[in-house]
Design a protein around this motif. Structure first.
Motif, PDB file in Angstrom:
ATOM      1  N   ILE A 160       0.818  -1.208  -0.036  1.00  0.00           N
ATOM      2  CA  ILE A 160      -0.010  -0.136   0.171  1.00  0.00           C
ATOM      3  C   ILE A 160       0.881   1.314   0.263  1.00  0.00           C
ATOM      4  N   ALA A 161       0.740   2.209  -0.773  1.00  0.00           N
ATOM      5  CA  ALA A 161       1.387   3.483  -1.236  1.00  0.00           C
ATOM      6  C   ALA A 161       1.527   4.251   0.347  1.00  0.00           C
ATOM      7  N   GLY A 162       2.648   4.530   0.720  1.00  0.00           N
ATOM      8  CA  GLY A 162       2.564   5.216   2.129  1.00  0.00           C
ATOM      9  C   GLY A 162       2.893   4.416   3.303  1.00  0.00           C
ATOM     10  N   SER A 163       2.880   3.033   2.983  1.00  0.00           N
ATOM     11  CA  SER A 163       2.602   2.151   4.179  1.00  0.00           C
ATOM     12  C   SER A 163       3.897   1.961   4.695  1.00  0.00           C
ATOM     13  N   ALA A 164       3.889   1.458   6.103  1.00  0.00           N
ATOM     14  CA  ALA A 164       5.335   0.952   6.590  1.00  0.00           C
ATOM     15  C   ALA A 164       5.993  -0.045   5.829  1.00  0.00           C
ATOM     16  N   ALA A 165       5.135  -1.045   5.279  1.00  0.00           N
ATOM     17  CA  ALA A 165       5.737  -1.903   4.255  1.00  0.00           C
ATOM     18  C   ALA A 165       6.518  -1.422   3.093  1.00  0.00           C
ATOM     19  N   ASP A 166       5.739  -0.363   2.602  1.00  0.00           N
ATOM     20  CA  ASP A 166       6.186   0.314   1.163  1.00  0.00           C
ATOM     21  C   ASP A 166       7.503   0.977   1.591  1.00  0.00           C
ATOM     22  N   GLU A 167       7.643   1.647   2.854  1.00  0.00           N
ATOM     23  CA  GLU A 167       8.751   2.463   3.321  1.00  0.00           C
ATOM     24  C   GLU A 167      10.131   1.265   3.542  1.00  0.00           C
ATOM     25  N   TYR A 168       9.796   0.369   4.035  1.00  0.00           N
ATOM     26  CA  TYR A 168      10.836  -0.582   4.465  1.00  0.00           C
ATOM     27  C   TYR A 168      11.176  -1.344   3.332  1.00  0.00           C
ATOM     28  N   LEU A 169      10.420  -1.866   2.322  1.00  0.00           N
ATOM     29  CA  LEU A 169      10.904  -2.514   1.131  1.00  0.00           C
ATOM     30  C   LEU A 169      11.577  -1.380   0.296  1.00  0.00           C
ATOM     31  N   ARG A 170      11.310  -0.523   0.343  1.00  0.00           N
ATOM     32  CA  ARG A 170      12.129   0.622  -0.571  1.00  0.00           C
ATOM     33  C   ARG A 170      13.697   0.714   0.025  1.00  0.00           C
ATOM     34  N   LYS A 171      13.518   0.695   1.179  1.00  0.00           N
ATOM     35  CA  LYS A 171      14.723   0.953   2.149  1.00  0.00           C
ATOM     36  C   LYS A 171      15.734  -0.215   1.848  1.00  0.00           C
ATOM     37  N   ILE A 172      15.190  -1.328   1.678  1.00  0.00           N
ATOM     38  CA  ILE A 172      16.150  -2.733   1.346  1.00  0.00           C
ATOM     39  C   ILE A 172      16.371  -2.848  -0.059  1.00  0.00           C
ATOM     40  N   SER A 187      -6.175  -8.232  -5.367  1.00  0.00           N
ATOM     41  CA  SER A 187      -6.369  -8.524  -6.603  1.00  0.00           C
ATOM     42  C   SER A 187      -5.033  -8.976  -7.286  1.00  0.00           C
ATOM     43  N   ALA A 188      -4.062  -7.865  -7.156  1.00  0.00           N
ATOM     44  CA  ALA A 188      -2.928  -8.013  -7.895  1.00  0.00           C
ATOM     45  C   ALA A 188      -2.346  -9.202  -7.566  1.00  0.00           C
ATOM     46  N   ILE A 189      -2.067  -9.874  -6.319  1.00  0.00           N
ATOM     47  CA  ILE A 189      -1.648 -11.009  -5.862  1.00  0.00           C
ATOM     48  C   ILE A 189      -2.278 -12.288  -6.189  1.00  0.00           C
ATOM     49  N   SER A 190      -3.707 -12.051  -6.271  1.00  0.00           N
ATOM     50  CA  SER A 190      -4.498 -13.341  -6.685  1.00  0.00           C
ATOM     51  C   SER A 190      -4.556 -13.475  -8.084  1.00  0.00           C
ATOM     52  N   THR A 191      -4.140 -12.568  -8.742  1.00  0.00           N
ATOM     53  CA  THR A 191      -4.363 -12.632 -10.373  1.00  0.00           C
ATOM     54  C   THR A 191      -2.734 -12.850 -10.870  1.00  0.00           C
ATOM     55  N   GLY A 192      -1.655 -12.755 -10.025  1.00  0.00           N
ATOM     56  CA  GLY A 192      -0.593 -12.863 -10.499  1.00  0.00           C
ATOM     57  C   GLY A 192       0.205 -11.554 -11.110  1.00  0.00           C
ATOM     58  N   ARG A 193      -0.411 -10.469 -10.958  1.00  0.00           N
ATOM     59  CA  ARG A 193       0.135  -9.248 -11.262  1.00  0.00           C
ATOM     60  C   ARG A 193       1.592  -8.554 -10.563  1.00  0.00           C
ATOM     61  N   VAL A 194       1.491  -9.231  -9.432  1.00  0.00           N
ATOM     62  CA  VAL A 194       2.905  -8.981  -8.438  1.00  0.00           C
ATOM     63  C   VAL A 194       3.121 -10.574  -8.134  1.00  0.00           C
ATOM     64  N   ASP A 195       4.526 -10.731  -7.714  1.00  0.00           N
ATOM     65  CA  ASP A 195       5.077 -11.996  -7.165  1.00  0.00           C
ATOM     66  C   ASP A 195       4.765 -11.996  -5.685  1.00  0.00           C
ATOM     67  N   ALA A 196       4.557 -10.904  -4.978  1.00  0.00           N
ATOM     68  CA  ALA A 196       4.332 -10.967  -3.547  1.00  0.00           C
ATOM     69  C   ALA A 196       3.813  -9.646  -3.274  1.00  0.00           C
ATOM     70  N   ILE A 197       3.013  -9.847  -2.184  1.00  0.00           N
ATOM     71  CA  ILE A 197       2.764  -8.544  -1.397  1.00  0.00           C
ATOM     72  C   ILE A 197       3.395  -8.596  -0.048  1.00  0.00           C
ATOM     73  N   LEU A 198       3.672  -7.490   0.359  1.00  0.00           N
ATOM     74  CA  LEU A 198       4.101  -7.327   2.198  1.00  0.00           C
ATOM     75  C   LEU A 198       2.975  -6.632   2.677  1.00  0.00           C
ATOM     76  N   GLU A 199       2.049  -7.411   3.644  1.00  0.00           N
ATOM     77  CA  GLU A 199       1.006  -6.898   4.349  1.00  0.00           C
ATOM     78  C   GLU A 199       0.813  -7.169   5.889  1.00  0.00           C
ATOM     79  N   ASP A 200      -0.079  -6.531   6.530  1.00  0.00           N
ATOM     80  CA  ASP A 200      -0.521  -6.961   7.791  1.00  0.00           C
ATOM     81  C   ASP A 200      -0.980  -8.198   8.213  1.00  0.00           C
ATOM     82  N   ASP A 201      -0.399  -9.228   8.826  1.00  0.00           N
ATOM     83  CA  ASP A 201      -1.043 -10.289   8.929  1.00  0.00           C
ATOM     84  C   ASP A 201      -2.362 -10.563   9.311  1.00  0.00           C
TER      85      ASP A 201
END
Length: 284
Positions: A160-172, A187-201
């Motif tokens: 998600i744009a602006g999320s902690a996940a977004d900030e950390y992934l860009r940092k590494i 929708s993007a991970i379910s349809t294969g448009r991205v390989d993974a997402i980082l989200e809140d458990d």
């Protein structure tokens, strides 16, 4: 017998020096600038809560214009303890919440938000509200072979744009595909448009319960980097306010402690399918 066993344990542990346990804090002191009129103004005029739509944590009923959800209930309970009783709501994408706060369109970011280096430059935070961790989500069978944070480098990863996940992934060094809403991201991970997402458990688990046929899974047994917890945003969920609004923030923070202390926070968590595991950092 029990007393003698406990006494022996006490001597064994403390007789030669107590075992030291080091505790880390994931937010700096936030008491500066108090004496401002923000609490008095909030009590008199009410506050505008800003959040992004993310059921069951925050949503706005289009018919009644009333907000509901775990975060909304926690925020309102804590602020009501502090004497704030009138609420208005603004709904917007997550990435627009801090700009809206700084532009005085809203008074509180009422979506659960975490302390990160970039956010600390702009806003301040309440004390802890509740806790959850990160989850790496991939297509069933994990065809991209993602097993750690390092293995996401070179892959298409959503957040998600602006999320902690977004900030950390860009940092590494991960190239992030940013989404404005949870629906777009899942929708993007379910349809294969991205390989993974980082989200809140908790958000992922809720989605998977509601969409049992969705071809996704959580990568298990991933080591969580300390930096992600203690610097880049997966410590406690908190709420954000303007730095100048110290008296409101202090009262709000104590309100959160009070609703944790009297059991109301626990009841709200359980109402939305969570448990006391989500009350405490790194719960056992």
């Amino acid at each position: 017998m029990l007393k003698s066993v406990l006494a022996a344990l006490f001597v064994a542990v403390l007789g030669t020096g107590a075992i030291a346990q080091e505790f880390q804090f994931e937010a700096p002191p936030l008491f500066d600038n108090c004496g401002d009129p923000s609490l008095a103004k909030a009590r008199a005029d009410g506050v505008t809560l800003g959040f992004s739509p993310s059921p069951p944590y925050s949503s706005l009923d289009p018919a009644t214009k009333e907000a509901t959800g775990l975060d909304v209930e926690l925020v309102k309970a804590a602020l009501k303890w502090a004497g704030v009783t009138k609420f208005k709501y603004e709904v917007m994408p997550f990435g627009q919440l801090i700009p809206a706060l700084l532009a005085d369109r809203i008074d509180v970011v009422a979506a659960n938000i975490h302390v990160t280096p970039d956010r600390l430059k702009a806003v301040s935070f309440t004390g802890p509200a509740w806790w959850y961790g990160p989850a790496i989500v991939v297509a069933k069978g994990n065809p991209a072979g993602i097993t750690s944070f390092d293995t996401m480098k070179g892959k298409k990863v959503g957040a998600i744009a602006g999320s902690a996940a977004d900030e950390y992934l860009r940092k590494i060094g991960v190239a992030v595909t940013a989404f404005q809403t949870d629906a777009e991201e899942f929708s993007a991970i379910s349809t294969g448009r991205v390989d993974a997402i980082l989200e809140d458990d908790v958000k992922v688990i809720e989605f998977m319960k509601a969409n049992a046929s969705s071809p996704i899974e959580i990568v298990q047994n991933v080591a969580i980097p300390d930096e992600l917890i203690f610097k880049y945003g997966y410590g406690y969920a908190r709420y954000a306010l303007r730095k100048a609004d110290c008296s409101l923030r202090s009262a709000f923070t104590q309100g959160l402690a009070e609703v944790r202390g009297n059991g109301q926070a626990s009841a709200i968590l359980k109402k939305y399918g969570l448990t006391n595991r989500n009350m405490f950092f790194f719960p056992l």
